[in-house]
Scaffold this active site. Structure first.
Site, PDB file in Angstrom:
ATOM      1  N   ASP A   1       0.264  -0.716   0.259  1.00  0.00           N
ATOM      2  CA  ASP A   1       0.373   0.299  -0.112  1.00  0.00           C
ATOM      3  C   ASP A   1       0.875   0.778  -0.281  1.00  0.00           C
ATOM      4  O   ASP A   1       0.499   2.606  -0.200  1.00  0.00           O
ATOM      5  CB  ASP A   1      -1.097  -0.110   1.236  1.00  0.00           C
ATOM      6  CG  ASP A   1      -2.189  -0.492   1.259  1.00  0.00           C
ATOM      7  OD1 ASP A   1      -2.253  -1.570   0.139  1.00  0.00           O
ATOM      8  OD2 ASP A   1      -2.849  -0.746   2.237  1.00  0.00           O
TER       9      ASP A   1
ATOM     10  N   LYS B   1       2.625   1.848  -3.191  1.00  0.00           N
ATOM     11  CA  LYS B   1       1.486   2.259  -4.312  1.00  0.00           C
ATOM     12  C   LYS B   1       1.487   3.717  -3.860  1.00  0.00           C
ATOM     13  O   LYS B   1       0.926   4.424  -5.321  1.00  0.00           O
ATOM     14  CB  LYS B   1       0.255   1.923  -3.902  1.00  0.00           C
ATOM     15  CG  LYS B   1       0.248  -0.127  -5.279  1.00  0.00           C
ATOM     16  CD  LYS B   1      -1.013  -0.310  -4.862  1.00  0.00           C
ATOM     17  CE  LYS B   1      -1.030  -1.845  -5.442  1.00  0.00           C
ATOM     18  NZ  LYS B   1      -1.985  -2.894  -4.238  1.00  0.00           N
TER      19      LYS B   1
ATOM     20  N   TYR C   1       6.311  12.233   9.747  1.00  0.00           N
ATOM     21  CA  TYR C   1       5.711  14.307   9.409  1.00  0.00           C
ATOM     22  C   TYR C   1       6.780  14.566  10.088  1.00  0.00           C
ATOM     23  O   TYR C   1       7.086  15.939   9.066  1.00  0.00           O
ATOM     24  CB  TYR C   1       5.430  13.684  11.351  1.00  0.00           C
ATOM     25  CG  TYR C   1       3.511  13.945  11.625  1.00  0.00           C
ATOM     26  CD1 TYR C   1       3.406  12.391  11.397  1.00  0.00           C
ATOM     27  CD2 TYR C   1       2.983  14.854  11.637  1.00  0.00           C
ATOM     28  CE1 TYR C   1       1.671  12.714  11.409  1.00  0.00           C
ATOM     29  CE2 TYR C   1       1.867  14.898  11.515  1.00  0.00           C
ATOM     30  CZ  TYR C   1       0.863  13.764  10.953  1.00  0.00           C
ATOM     31  OH  TYR C   1      -0.568  14.054  10.762  1.00  0.00           O
TER      32      TYR C   1
ATOM     33  N   GLU D   1      -7.300  13.299  14.755  1.00  0.00           N
ATOM     34  CA  GLU D   1      -8.231  12.292  12.576  1.00  0.00           C
ATOM     35  C   GLU D   1      -9.752  12.524  12.945  1.00  0.00           C
ATOM     36  O   GLU D   1      -9.842  11.950  13.647  1.00  0.00           O
ATOM     37  CB  GLU D   1      -7.216  11.024  12.964  1.00  0.00           C
ATOM     38  CG  GLU D   1      -6.111  11.400  12.935  1.00  0.00           C
ATOM     39  CD  GLU D   1      -5.366   9.825  12.797  1.00  0.00           C
ATOM     40  OE1 GLU D   1      -4.465   9.815  11.495  1.00  0.00           O
ATOM     41  OE2 GLU D   1      -4.915   9.335  13.448  1.00  0.00           O
TER      42      GLU D   1
ATOM     43  N   HIS E   1       5.475  10.968  16.380  1.00  0.00           N
ATOM     44  CA  HIS E   1       5.165  11.777  15.677  1.00  0.00           C
ATOM     45  C   HIS E   1       5.693  13.004  16.425  1.00  0.00           C
ATOM     46  O   HIS E   1       5.733  14.331  16.206  1.00  0.00           O
ATOM     47  CB  HIS E   1       3.651  11.884  15.118  1.00  0.00           C
ATOM     48  CG  HIS E   1       3.678  10.662  14.203  1.00  0.00           C
ATOM     49  ND1 HIS E   1       4.622  10.213  13.358  1.00  0.00           N
ATOM     50  CD2 HIS E   1       2.626  10.384  13.939  1.00  0.00           C
ATOM     51  CE1 HIS E   1       4.241   9.359  12.510  1.00  0.00           C
ATOM     52  NE2 HIS E   1       2.906   9.351  13.040  1.00  0.00           N
TER      53      HIS E   1
ATOM     54  N   ARG F   1     -10.067  16.613  11.822  1.00  0.00           N
ATOM     55  CA  ARG F   1      -8.641  16.303  10.738  1.00  0.00           C
ATOM     56  C   ARG F   1      -8.516  17.451  11.250  1.00  0.00           C
ATOM     57  O   ARG F   1      -8.007  18.675  10.084  1.00  0.00           O
ATOM     58  CB  ARG F   1      -8.487  16.278   9.386  1.00  0.00           C
ATOM     59  CG  ARG F   1      -7.159  15.600   9.504  1.00  0.00           C
ATOM     60  CD  ARG F   1      -7.455  14.377   8.567  1.00  0.00           C
ATOM     61  NE  ARG F   1      -6.410  13.712   7.704  1.00  0.00           N
ATOM     62  CZ  ARG F   1      -4.979  13.579   7.506  1.00  0.00           C
ATOM     63  NH1 ARG F   1      -5.184  13.186   8.509  1.00  0.00           N
ATOM     64  NH2 ARG F   1      -4.544  13.454   6.293  1.00  0.00           N
TER      65      ARG F   1
ATOM     66  N   ARG G   1       1.094  25.111  18.083  1.00  0.00           N
ATOM     67  CA  ARG G   1       1.102  26.437  17.888  1.00  0.00           C
ATOM     68  C   ARG G   1       1.564  26.929  18.908  1.00  0.00           C
ATOM     69  O   ARG G   1       1.633  26.156  20.218  1.00  0.00           O
ATOM     70  CB  ARG G   1      -0.418  25.909  18.249  1.00  0.00           C
ATOM     71  CG  ARG G   1      -1.230  27.639  18.729  1.00  0.00           C
ATOM     72  CD  ARG G   1      -2.482  27.136  19.096  1.00  0.00           C
ATOM     73  NE  ARG G   1      -3.672  28.337  19.830  1.00  0.00           N
ATOM     74  CZ  ARG G   1      -4.231  29.216  20.122  1.00  0.00           C
ATOM     75  NH1 ARG G   1      -4.222  27.442  20.508  1.00  0.00           N
ATOM     76  NH2 ARG G   1      -4.645  30.141  21.001  1.00  0.00           N
TER      77      ARG G   1
HETATM   78  C1  BG6 Z   1       0.368   6.781  11.680  1.00  0.00           C
HETATM   79  C2  BG6 Z   1       0.196   5.707  12.061  1.00  0.00           C
HETATM   80  O1  BG6 Z   1       1.821   6.604  11.699  1.00  0.00           O
HETATM   81  O2  BG6 Z   1       0.097   8.284  10.935  1.00  0.00           O
HETATM   82  C3  BG6 Z   1      -1.714   6.602  11.884  1.00  0.00           C
HETATM   83  O3  BG6 Z   1       0.081   4.660  12.040  1.00  0.00           O
HETATM   84  C4  BG6 Z   1      -2.145   8.017  11.582  1.00  0.00           C
HETATM   85  O4  BG6 Z   1      -2.706   5.439  13.127  1.00  0.00           O
HETATM   86  C5  BG6 Z   1      -1.342   7.961  10.867  1.00  0.00           C
HETATM   87  O5  BG6 Z   1      -3.206   7.470  10.798  1.00  0.00           O
HETATM   88  C6  BG6 Z   1      -1.658   9.873  10.200  1.00  0.00           C
HETATM   89  O6  BG6 Z   1      -0.982   9.958   9.645  1.00  0.00           O
HETATM   90  P1  BG6 Z   1      -1.129  11.371   8.222  1.00  0.00           P
HETATM   91  O7  BG6 Z   1      -0.145  11.620   7.258  1.00  0.00           O
HETATM   92  O8  BG6 Z   1      -3.108  10.591   7.573  1.00  0.00           O
HETATM   93  O9  BG6 Z   1      -1.860  12.584   9.308  1.00  0.00           O
END
Ligand code: BG6
Length: 492
Positions: free
Chosen positions: A16, A19, A185, A223, A247, A345, A350
């Site tokens: 995935d 891709k 990130y 999210e 992250h 999301r 900040r």
């Molecule tokens: C991943 C996590 O590292 O980061 C996921 O395992 C999460 O659970 C994702 O959804 C979030 O990344 P982004 O780039 O979609 O904000």
């Protein structure tokens, strides 16, 4: 760096991630480097035999796109060249690796090419690392003088001990500088620019980037998705392991670290990052709230029944209060929040400066409308939520900053929204000239050996040793269960 031939091997070439992002990133790398004097070959590899792997991989390659700014003719030409340089190879047995190595050597010899390096990108689950690493080390090392870079995707263990074990295992095969652990990130443009922005504007920022002027720092990754499709992984991890240990911690380091003298020295940047860990106050149960919205269990309930057959108590939301106990940050709260199935999301860090602090309090229950009551803040916006694009926002009443970098532009037309209580017209807003996916940026950083964009072993272990005691103390705690999800803001 010496010019020469570079072999890229993408292991997990039909998965995935490959891709969606990795092939695209390698294509951008190729397009940017095509006239650099380097030559390339790209091998997509996976466990499947060529009859299954090849069509699937080429289907992805045919769908590749160019970055904005490339003309359609040029793009078609680049794509055509890239396809010619790309091949599928099965990498299953030790013998397969020998065949690949022979093939690379033959190509170098036949074409009279000097070898510059080999890049192996492992987009496979961690349990597969050890075997692949062993084969690369014993069979596929480049010729003397050329570099080897091996890239790994998280998760890198689920606690300190596990991470240490994994690190030790990989350390048997590779030198530290040969390894690149990805935290995607760090490839998001707003995050990747925290340090350059601080550095470029140090004359203005250094005097105020401390406890005397900063009220608090918020690091937020919210999210709307659940963990659908990957419940068996997520149930074992939960939000702290999945998002905070990596992250959010990395973002915290970029904000909290001392500005390095030069940001062109990976070594100094990495050292300054590491030093933050030494000052982090130990976390205990009181430092964190964990929760779960019922929409999470509602969304993953089918998968849970298949795998476990019981109710999930995995924390999907966490808020953690972190302190950096040094002279620079004494008393400044760093508030980390992240969760799934939330109302929106959004991802940002900040930095709120003092003397706008009274704006947060309400007078007789109502927010002050006083025009002086404008928050002074700098926001690195990852680019979801209300503001769709990555951006750096600086309150106009703070100061006029220097440009973040050449590759950023000032935005003058923006959506009619307000962010954090201020209309967008109250900010200077910068956005990248070309918006790129995190993986495109990271792949170019691997190519440039920019180690500071990756997670070194020391960084990884320091982070796990910071989070593991909290995780242990929460192990028997149930998350608070909250109804709903999307419409809920009460935890934040
Ligand atoms: C991943 C996590 O590292 O980061 C996921 O395992 C999460 O659970 C994702 O959804 C979030 O990344 P982004 O780039 O979609 O904000």
């Amino acid at each position: 760096e010496s010019k020469g031939h570079i072999s890229v091997v993408l292991v997990g070439a039909t998965g995935d991630l490959a891709k969606k992002y990795l092939w695209q990133g390698f294509f951008h790398l190729y397009a940017n480097q095509v006239s650099s004097g380097h030559s390339f070959s790209f091998y997509g590899a996976a466990l499947a035999g060529p009859e299954d792997g090849t069509p699937s991989m080429f289907q992805t390659l045919k769908g590749l796109t160019c970055l904005s700014g490339v003309t359609p003719d040029r793009c078609a030409l680049l794509k055509d060249q890239f396809l010619k340089l790309s091949q599928y190879r099965q990498l299953k047995s030790a013998e397969n690796y020998t065949v690949l190595d022979n093939e690379i050597e033959k190509l170098l010899k036949d074409e009279g090419l000097q070898e510059a390096g080999r890049l192996f990108y492992l987009s496979v689950p961690p349990f597969a690392y050890a075997d692949i690493a062993k084969n690369i080390n014993s069979t596929c090392r480049p010729m003397a003088g050329a570099w080897l870079r091996v890239v790994f995707e998280k998760p890198f263990g689920h606690d300190y001990e596990a991470a240490k074990k994994l690190a030790k295992e990989l350390g048997m095969y590779f030198q530290e500088e040969e390894m690149y652990r990805v935290d995607h990130y760090l490839g998001k443009q707003a995050v990747a620019h925290i340090l350059p922005f601080r550095h470029d504007n140090r004359e203005f920022l250094d005097p105020i980037w401390n406890q005397h002027h900063v009220e608090r720092v918020e690091i937020v990754l919210k999210e709307t998705v659940s963990a659908k499709g990957r419940t068996s992984f997520y149930e074992k991890y939960g939000v702290i392991r999945d998002m905070m240990q990596n992250h959010l911690t990395e973002i915290l380091l970029f904000v909290g670290m001392e500005t390095p003298l030069t940001i062109n020295s990976s070594k100094e940047v990495l050292q300054n990052k590491l030093r933050v860990f030494e000052s982090l106050r130990k976390l205990d149960k009181e430092s964190a709230v964990i929760g779960q919205y019922q929409n999470y269990s509602a969304e993953v309930t089918d998968e849970l029944q298949e795998t476990k057959g019981f109710k999930t108590l995995t924390p999907t939301f966490a808020g953690v209060l972190v302190h950096i106990d040094n002279l620079q940050w004494d008393g400044v709260p760093f508030i980390l929040t992240s969760g799934k199935v939330l109302d929106e999301r959004a991802g940002y860090v900040r930095i709120l400066f003092k003397n706008g602090a009274f704006c947060l309090q309400s007078e007789n229950g109502r927010k002050s409308e006083n025009s002086q009551c404008k928050l002074k803040q700098i926001i690195f916006y990852v680019g979801h939520g209300d503001l769709k694009f990555p951006a750096i926002l600086v309150s106009k009443n703070l100061f006029k900053p220097l440009m973040p970098a050449l590759s950023w532009k000032e935005v003058t037309e923006y959506p009619d929204i307000s962010l954090f209580g201020q209309p967008l017209s109250d900010y200077y807003i910068y956005s990248p000239v070309i918006e790129t996916e995190a993986y495109t940026l990271l792949i170019s950083h691997i190519f440039q050996a920019k180690h500071e964009s990756f997670i070194t072993t020391e960084n990884l272990l320091a982070s796990w040793s910071f989070w593991t005691p909290l995780l242990n103390s929460l192990a028997n705690e149930y998350p608070r269960l909250y109804p709903g999800g999307a419409e809920n803001k009460n935890l934040l």
